[in-house]
Scaffold this motif. Structure first.
Motif, PDB file in Angstrom:
ATOM      1  N   LEU A 168       0.829  -1.200   0.000  1.00 30.37           N
ATOM      2  CA  LEU A 168       0.000   0.000   0.000  1.00 30.37           C
ATOM      3  C   LEU A 168       0.870   1.258   0.000  1.00 30.37           C
ATOM      4  O   LEU A 168       0.597   2.221  -0.747  1.00 30.37           O
ATOM      5  N   CYS A 194       0.840   4.170  -2.886  1.00 30.98           N
ATOM      6  CA  CYS A 194       0.569   5.567  -2.532  1.00 30.98           C
ATOM      7  C   CYS A 194       1.750   6.461  -2.884  1.00 30.98           C
ATOM      8  O   CYS A 194       1.562   7.617  -3.348  1.00 30.98           O
ATOM      9  N   TYR A 232      -4.538   8.969  -0.792  1.00 28.22           N
ATOM     10  CA  TYR A 232      -4.577   7.628  -1.389  1.00 28.22           C
ATOM     11  C   TYR A 232      -4.469   6.518  -0.318  1.00 28.22           C
ATOM     12  O   TYR A 232      -4.942   5.409  -0.538  1.00 28.22           O
ATOM     13  N   LEU A 237      -7.211   3.708  -0.857  1.00 21.44           N
ATOM     14  CA  LEU A 237      -6.773   2.334  -1.104  1.00 21.44           C
ATOM     15  C   LEU A 237      -6.785   1.481   0.163  1.00 21.44           C
ATOM     16  O   LEU A 237      -6.167   0.417   0.193  1.00 21.44           O
ATOM     17  N   THR A 296      -9.331  -2.695  -5.287  1.00 23.40           N
ATOM     18  CA  THR A 296      -8.436  -1.577  -4.947  1.00 23.40           C
ATOM     19  C   THR A 296      -7.550  -1.182  -6.120  1.00 23.40           C
ATOM     20  O   THR A 296      -7.298   0.014  -6.346  1.00 23.40           O
ATOM     21  N   HIS A 348      -8.674   1.408  -8.586  1.00 28.20           N
ATOM     22  CA  HIS A 348      -8.399   2.788  -8.143  1.00 28.20           C
ATOM     23  C   HIS A 348      -6.998   3.214  -8.577  1.00 28.20           C
ATOM     24  O   HIS A 348      -6.783   4.364  -8.981  1.00 28.20           O
ATOM     25  N   PHE A 349      -6.055   2.296  -8.445  1.00 25.93           N
ATOM     26  CA  PHE A 349      -4.671   2.621  -8.781  1.00 25.93           C
ATOM     27  C   PHE A 349      -4.544   2.995 -10.258  1.00 25.93           C
ATOM     28  O   PHE A 349      -3.926   4.013 -10.607  1.00 25.93           O
TER      29      PHE A 349
END
Length: 1119
Positions: free
Chosen positions: A333, A337, A378, A382, A829, A832-833
Motif C-alpha cells: 500500500l 501511494c 490515497y 486504497l 483496490t 483505483h490505482f
C-alpha cells in the motif's frame, strides 16, 4: 484506592512479595489473615462489569488492522486529505468491534458461570465451635473443614482425623494424576495428548502441522492417606476440634504433586508432615464416611491450580501468516501511494497551472506539498487492500464451523445405559444360569456351560483353580446386607478375577489380618493367613500362604507366566505345554494373562521359614534383599493350575483411530503418568507398539542426575527431541502435568509444529493450555480438562472425525475464503490505482462512495460466507476412507505465501481488464439516441457492475459443493446490488439527501444500453479465461487420479507373541496394609460401589472388536 482498583480487577503496581514459608495456626482466622494468604476462590474470567469495555477495546486495538482503521478515521477528519466520507470507515470499524466484543463478552460470561459453579459449592466449616455450611469461596487458610464420602476435596488439607481405623482415608486422584479407581473391570478409557503434524482446522481452521499428544490414564488405584496419630485422637468431636490450636510451618505454594515438606507444632511437640498426610484439591473422598482437615492452601495456591498453567492466546499458522501478509500489504500500500503521490507532484508541476484558473490552489500549496497531501489521500482511498471485514468474516466462519461440530450427530455418544443393539455376536449365546449360587453376582455374564458343569461336578483341579482366585489377592470386601457383596480392588483385574471365582462357587466373604473366610460351594470355610508375599514390579507375582481347617499348609501364587514357569516343578511340564498354547492364543487376542500355581508346604519347613522371615523383616540392614531371597526360596517347585486372561478394554475405536491418524501422517506421542510397564501395555493395546518393532529404545533414569537429564533440562532438550523424532512411536511415562506441557512447548519451539493435545483429567490441563489446540474428553476423570479445552467430546474415536472431516473441511473452506477474499479486495483496490493515471492523480475515487461502503459488508459478504461454511470437495465417507486427503493441508498447498502472490497477480490482471475494457468501451461512445454517454458517473457504474459480476463468477468457479443456501446468497447479493443501485440513483433519494446521493439517474440512463451489457459480458469472460485455461492445462498435465474403491476390510486376528502379566497395580501392593489390620472398620457403615460389575467387560463377555468405525452408527452396545 488500592482496594477500589482491586475490585475493578486492575493491578495497583505494587510488587508481589515472594512467599518463602507458610505459617498457619488452626482455628485462628485473624492470625492467618495477617499473612494475606489467598482464599479458596478461583477466577478464570478476564473482565468484570467495569473493566469489560476499556480492556476489551484496548485488546482489540492491539490488533494491527483495527489500529490502522482507527488511524484512517482520524485522517478522514482532516478536510484537506479526505476524499471519502467518514462513514466509509466508521461503519465497518464499529461493526467489527461490536461483533468481537459480543463474542468476547459471551465467552467471559461462560467463564464467570463456571467460576461461580465451583466457588459456590458447599462444605462444612468449623467456625466458632460449630459446623457451618459455607461456600468454597469463603473457606480461609487455617479453617478446619469436614468432608463426607464421595465429596470433592475443597482445598489442600492436612488430614486431621477420619472415620477409618488408624486415621486412614481412601481418595481417588483422577483429577490430579489421571489414576482412576472406579472404572469397570479392565476397562481402561484411554485418553490422548497428541502432538500432530497435521492440518487441522478448529479455532482457526488452518494448516496445523501438529504433534498430536496422547495423554493416557489407565492405572486404576485408590490412594491411601494416613494422618498423624495425635490428630487422629480428635476423631469427630467438635469440642476437641474447636480447641485444636496446632501450628503448621510448611513450604510455600508450588506445583509438586508428589512432595510436601512441613511440620506441626502441638502441645510443645513437633511432628513431621509429608505428602502422605496431605489431601489435595481435585481429589475425591472414597469409601471413607467422614474426615476432618486443616486448610493449608486455598484457591490459586493449591497444587492443582499451580499445575494448571496460564491461559494463553492461541494463534494458529494462518493467524501468523495473516499477520505477515498484512504487514506485506502495508508495504504494498505504501509503495502504491508513493507512486501516485510522485505522479501527482509531477502532474502538478507540468499541468497544474493549466487548471489554476478555474481550480485555484490554496495559498502555500506547491507541487511537493500537494504530493504529500495526495499520499495520505490515497492511503484512505486504497485502504480496502487491508480489509477490516476480513477479521469479522474469519470470526463468523470459525463460529459456523464450530456449530457443525456441536450439531454432528455422528459425534454424539449415548449414555452407557443405552439398550443393546440387535445383531451383536453374543446375542446368539445363551447366558449361563448361576441361580444355584445364592451369593453370585447377578450382573455377571458367562457363556461356557461346560466349565460350570466341571466346577459343580467337583473336579479337584477346577476347585483349586477358583480357590486360588478367591484367596490370593488383596481385595477388601464389604457386605452391606446379607448376600450383597462389594469388592474394593487394588486393580480392576483383581476385582474381575475375584468376582469370577465368586460366581463359580468360591465366594470371598471377609478377611482379618490373620484369616480369610470363603464360601466354597455353599460351605463356609475359614483359612488362617500365615503370610502375604506381595506384588511389586520386580517380582511380578504375589503369593499367599494359608492353613486350611484340616491343617494343610498351601502356598497359592499368581503372576506373569514367564515368572511362574521358571519356578514350576518338573511334573508340571505337560500342563505347562498346554497352558502355553492357550496363553499364545490369548496373547493373539490382545488379552492380559496370568499364570496360577500352588504348592503344599511342610509344617516344619514353614516354622523355620517364618522364623527367618521375622528376622529378615525386623533387620535394619539389607532388609529388602533378605526378604526377596526368602520369597524366592519358598516360591519354587510350584504345581501349575492354569491361566487367566483379561481383556484390556479400550474405548471403542481407539486402535482404529490411531491407525487412521497415522495414515494421515499425524505423529502421535503418548504422555502418561503411569509406570513403564503400564505405558507399554497401553502402546500394545493401541497398536502403537507392534511385534515387528524389535528395536525398542528405552530412555530411563535411576539417579537424580539421570532423571534431571531426561526431565527436559535445557541442555538436553534438543537431544531428547532429536532422539524421539527418530522413533516410530514415542511413549513418555511417569511425566508430571507440567512435564507434559514442557513436551508440548519443546515440540512447538524446535519442530515448529502445530500441536493438538487431548486429555481427560486435571493432570492434562497444563498440556491442553500449552498446545495450539486443546481437546478435552468428558469421561471418568472429571471436567477440568473439558473446561480448559477448545473442543470436547465423549469418546476418543471421535477425534478422527474431528480431524479428518471437520478439520479438513474447515481448513479447505478457510483457505478458499482467504484466497477469494484477497482476490476480490485487491481487484477492487487496484482499479483505483489504474484510474489515478487518468484523473491527474487527484485522489478521486473510481466508484460511488456508497458502493465502496457496501462492497465488503453487503454485496460480497454473504456469497463468500456461503462458500466458507458449506463447501466440501468430498463427503465425510471419502474423508474417512482416504486419510491421505489430509496431506495437502500439511504441505500448505491450499494457502501459503506462494498462493498469496498468485492471488495478487491474478487480481492485478483482473483489475487491468476491469478498468481498461470499460474505459475503452466508453471512450467516444454515444447512446442510441445520439447523446453522449461518456461521463464519470456512467463509467463508475459500469466499472463497479463489471467488478461485482466478475468476482461472483470467480466465486462460482471456486465452489465445489452447491447448496440452496449458496445459490440464494449469490443471486440474492446481485439482486440486492441492482435494487440498491436503482434506489440510490433515483430522483427521490437525490431530492431528500442531495449531497449524499449525487449519481441521480446514472443507473437508468446507462444500464438500458446494449453496449453496456456487452461490455459487462466481455469483461467477465476475459477475467475468468485465464483461470479456466490454467485449470484445464493443469488437469491435462496430471494423470487422471482415480481413487480405487475402498477395499473391504477383513477382520484380522491380533497375532502377538507378547504376553502381559499386568493384572496388578504397578506399584507396591497392599499386602502390608492387609496383614496390619488397618483396613478394619470400627463401625459398620455404607460404602459406595468402587468396582462396578455391571460394566465389566469380563462379566459382559464383551470382545475387543478391531474394525473400522462405520460412520452413522454407534458401536454395538452389549448387555
Amino acid at each position: 484506592m488500592g482496594s477500589l482498583l482491586s475490585r475493578l480487577g486492575l493491578e495497583c503496581g505494587a510488587k508481589e512479595v515472594k512467599e518463602e514459608e507458610r505459617n498457619i495456626r488452626a482455628n485462628d482466622r485473624e492470625y492467618n489473615l495477617s499473612y494475606k494468604y489467598a482464599n479458596n476462590a478461583i477466577k478464570t474470567s478476564k473482565y468484570n462489569i467495569f473493566t469489560f469495555l476499556p480492556l476489551n477495546l484496548f485488546e482489540q486495538f492491539q490488533r494491527l488492522a483495527n489500529a490502522y482503521f482507527l488511524f484512517l478515521l482520524c485522517l478522514q477528519l482532516i478536510p484537506d486529505i479526505s476524499s471519502l466520507s467518514w462513514f466509509t470507515t466508521v461503519v465497518p470499524l464499529v461493526l467489527v468491534l461490536a461483533m468481537t466484543m459480543a463474542k468476547d463478552g459471551s465467552d467471559d460470561i461462560n467463564r464467570h458461570r463456571c467460576d461461580r459453579q465451583v466457588n459456590n459449592r458447599k462444605v462444612e466449616v468449623l467456625i466458632d465451635g460449630e459446623l457451618r455450611s459455607e461456600k468454597w469461596m469463603n473457606v480461609q487458610v487455617g479453617d478446619i473443614i469436614k468432608l463426607q464420602n464421595n465429596q470433592f476435596v475443597t482445598a489442600d488439607l492436612l488430614l486431621l482425623s477420619s472415620s477409618e481405623p488408624l486415621n486412614l482415608v481412601y481418595i481417588e486422584t483422577a483429577e490430579l494424576d489421571g489414576c482412576v479407581s472406579v472404572l469397570p473391570a479392565s476397562e481402561f478409557d484411554v485418553c490422548v495428548c497428541l502432538c500432530v503434524y497435521t492440518c487441522i482446522s478448529f479455532k482457526d481452521p488452518l494448516s496445523l502441522f501438529a504433534l498430536l499428544l496422547f495423554s493416557s490414564s489407565s492405572e486404576t488405584n485408590l490412594k491411601v492417606k494416613q494422618g498423624l496419630t495425635v490428630t487422629g485422637e480428635l476423631e469427630d468431636s467438635i469440642e476437641k476440634l474447636a480447641s485444636f490450636d496446632g501450628q503448621v510451618r510448611c513450604e510455600p505454594p508450588n506445583n509438586r504433586l508428589d512432595k510436601f515438606t512441613g511440620c506441626l507444632s502441638l502441645d510443645g511437640a513437633m511432628y513431621s508432615l509429608d505428602n502422605e498426610k496431605i489431601l489435595l484439591r481435585g481429589c475425591t473422598l472414597r469409601n471413607t464416611q467422614w474426615c476432618f482437615g486443616l486448610v493449608l492452601f486455598g484457591g490459586p495456591d493449591t497444587k492443582l491450580m499451580q499445575n494448571c498453567g496460564k491461559t494463553t492466546f492461541k494463534r494458529t499458522s494462518i493467524d501468523r501468516l495473516m499477520n505477515v501478509l498484512v504487514l506485506s500489504i502495508f508495504g504494498f500500500l505504501a509503495i502504491m501511494c508513493l507512486i501516485l503521490a510522485i505522479g501527482n507532484g509531477i502532474w502538478e508541476y507540468q499541468e497544474g497551472a493549466t487548471f489554476a484558473a478555474f481550480l485555484p490552489k490554496p495559498e502555500g500549496v506547491n507541487p511537493p506539498f500537494s504530493a504529500f497531501l495526495t499520499f495520505w489521500s490515497y492511503v484512505i482511498i486504497l485502504n480496502t487492500v487491508v480489509p477490516i471485514s476480513l477479521y469479522v468474516s474469519v470470526e463468523i466462519i470459525r463460529l459456523g464451523n464450530s456449530f457443525y461440530i456441536d450439531w454432528d450427530r455422528k459425534m454424539y455418544y449415548p449414555k452407557n445405559d443405552t439398550p443393546a443393539q440387535a445383531g451383536t455376536w453374543n446375542t446368539y449365546l445363551k447366558r449361563v444360569d448361576f441361580s444355584w449360587n445364592k451369593l453370585a453376582d447377578p450382573k455377571f455374564w458367562f457363556h461356557d456351560h461346560s466349565l460350570v458343569e466341571v466346577v459343580r461336578g467337583g473336579n479337584p483341579k477346577a476347585h483349586d483353580f477358583f480357590r486360588l482366585l478367591a484367596l490370593c489377592h488383596t481385595v477388601m470386601p464389604e457386605e452391606k446386607k446379607e448376600g450383597e457383596l462389594y469388592y474394593q480392588a487394588q486393580s480392576p483385574d483383581e476385582g474381575a478375577l475375584v468376582t469370577a471365582a465368586r460366581n463359580f462357587g468360591f465366594v470371598f466373604r471377609s478377611r482379618t489380618p490373620e484369616s480369610i473366610t470363603v464360601v466354597e460351594m455353599g460351605k463356609l470355610v475359614t483359612y488362617e493367613l500365615l503370610a502375604v508375599l506381595d506384588f511389586n514390579n520386580v517380582r511380578k507375582r504375589m503369593s499367599v500362604i494359608v492353613r486350611s481347617p484340616d491343617g494343610r499348609l498351601t502356598l497359592y501364587c499368581k503372576g506373569a507366566d514367564t515368572i511362574i514357569f521358571e519356578r514350576l516343578h518338573p511334573s508340571s511340564k505337560n500342563v505347562m505345554e498346554a497352558t502355553t498354547q492357550h496363553l499364545n492364543e490369548y496373547a493373539g487376542d490382545g488379552l492380559r494373562t496370568l499364570a496360577l500355581a500352588y504348592k503344599d508346604i511342610d509344617l516344619n519347613y514353614m516354622e523355620d521359614w517364618k522364623k527367618r522371615h521375622h528376622e529378615a523383616s525386623t533387620g535394619m540392614e539389607q532388609r529388602e534383599e533378605k526378604l526377596d531371597a526368602l520369597y524366592e526360596e519358598i516360591e519354587k517347585g510350584l504345581l501349575l493350575l492354569g491361566a487367566t486372561a483379561v481383556e484390556d478394554k479400550l474405548q471403542d475405536g481407539v486402535p482404529q483411530t490411531i491407525e487412521q491418524l497415522a495414515k494421515a501422517d499425524i505423529k502421535i506421542w503418548v504422555l502418561t503418568g503411569d509406570k513403564q510397564e503400564t505405558a507399554e501395555n497401553i502402546g500394545y493395546s493401541c497398536n502403537m507398539l507392534r511385534e515387528e518393532m524389535t528395536e525398542v529404545f528405552i530412555v530411563a533414569g535411576n539417579t537424580a542426575e539421570e532423571v534431571r537429564a531426561y526431565a527436559l533440562e535445557k541442555d538436553m532438550q534438543k537431544e531428547l527431541l532429536r532422539t524421539a523424532c527418530m522413533c516410530q512411536t514415542v511413549i513418555c511415562c511417569r511425566v508430571t502435568p507440567l512435564q507434559k506441557a514442557q513436551v508440548v512447548e519443546l515440540v512447538k519451539k524446535y519442530k515448529q509444529a502445530i500441536t493438538l493435545a487431548i486429555g481427560d483429567g486435571a493432570n492434562d490441563v497444563s498440556m491442553i493450555k500449552a498446545a495450539h489446540i486443546g481437546v478435552g474428553i468428558s469421561g471418568q476423570e472429571g471436567m477440568q480438562a473439558v473446561l480448559s479445552s477448545d473442543y470436547s467430546f465423549a469418546q476418543f474415536r471421535y477425534l478422527q472425525r474431528l480431524l479428518l472431516v471437520h478439520g479438513r473441511w474447515s481448513y479447505l473452506r478457510m483457505c478458499k475464503f482467504l484466497r477469494y477474499f484477497f482476490y476480490k479486495n485487491f481487484t477492487f483496490t487496484l482499479v483505483h490505482f489504474w484510474y489515478g493515471f487518468f484523473c491527474g492523480f487527484s485522489a478521486q475515487t473510481v466508484y460511488d462512495e456508497w458502493f465502496i461502503t457496501l462492497y465488503n459488508l453487503v454485496y460480497t459478504a454473504l456469497p463468500v460466507l456461503g462458500l466458507s461454511l458449506f463447501d466440501q470437495d468430498v463427503n465425510d465417507r471419502w474423508s474417512f476412507q482416504y486419510p491421505q486427503l489430509y496431506a495437502p493441508g500439511q504441505l500448505n498447498q491450499y494457502f501459503s505465501k506462494k498462493a498469496f502472490i498468485y492471488t495478487v497477480l491474478h487480481s492485478g490482471y483482473s483489475s487491468l481488464v476491469l478498468f481498461f475494457i470499460p474505459w475503452a468501451a466508453m471512450y467516444d461512445t454515444v447512446r442510441d439516441d445520439g447523446k453522449d454517454i461518456v461521463d464519470y458517473q456512467s463509467f463508475a457504474l459500469l466499472a463497479q457492475t463489471c467488478l461485482l459480476i466478475a468476482v461472483n463468477i470467480q466465486l462460482g468457479l471456486d465452489t465445489y459443493y452447491w447448496t440452496a443456501v449458496n445459490q440464494f446468497f449469490l443471486w440474492g447479493s446481485l439482486s440486492v446490488y441492482f435494487a440498491v443501485t436503482f434506489t440510490m440513483y433515483s430522483n427521490g433519494m437525490f431530492l431528500i439527501f442531495t449531497s449524499s446521493f449525487p449519481f441521480i439517474g446514472a443507473a437508468r440512463n446507462s444500464l438500458n444500453q446494449p453496449n453496456m451489457w456487452l461490455t459487462i459480458l466481455i469483461t467477465s469472460i476475459l477475467c475468468v479465461v485465464p483461470v479456466v485455461a490454467y485449470r484445464f492445462l493443469h488437469k491435462m498435465r496430471q494423470e487422471k487420479a482415480v481413487l480405487p474403491a475402498a477395499p473391504r476390510r477383513i477382520q484380522p486376528r491380533r497375532i502377538s507373541t507378547r504376553r502381559s502379566g499386568y493384572a496388578f497395580s504397578h506399584a507396591q501392593g497392599y499386602g502390608d496394609l492387609v496383614t496390619s489390620g488397618r483396613f478394619l472398620r470400627r463401625t459398620p457403615r455404607s460404602r459406595g460401589i468402587v468396582f462396578s460389575h455391571t460394566d465389566s467387560p469380563l462379566a459382559q463377555a464383551k470382545p475387543q472388536l478391531y474394525r473400522t468405525i462405520v460412520e452413522g452408527e454407534e458401536p454395538p452396545q452389549i448387555p
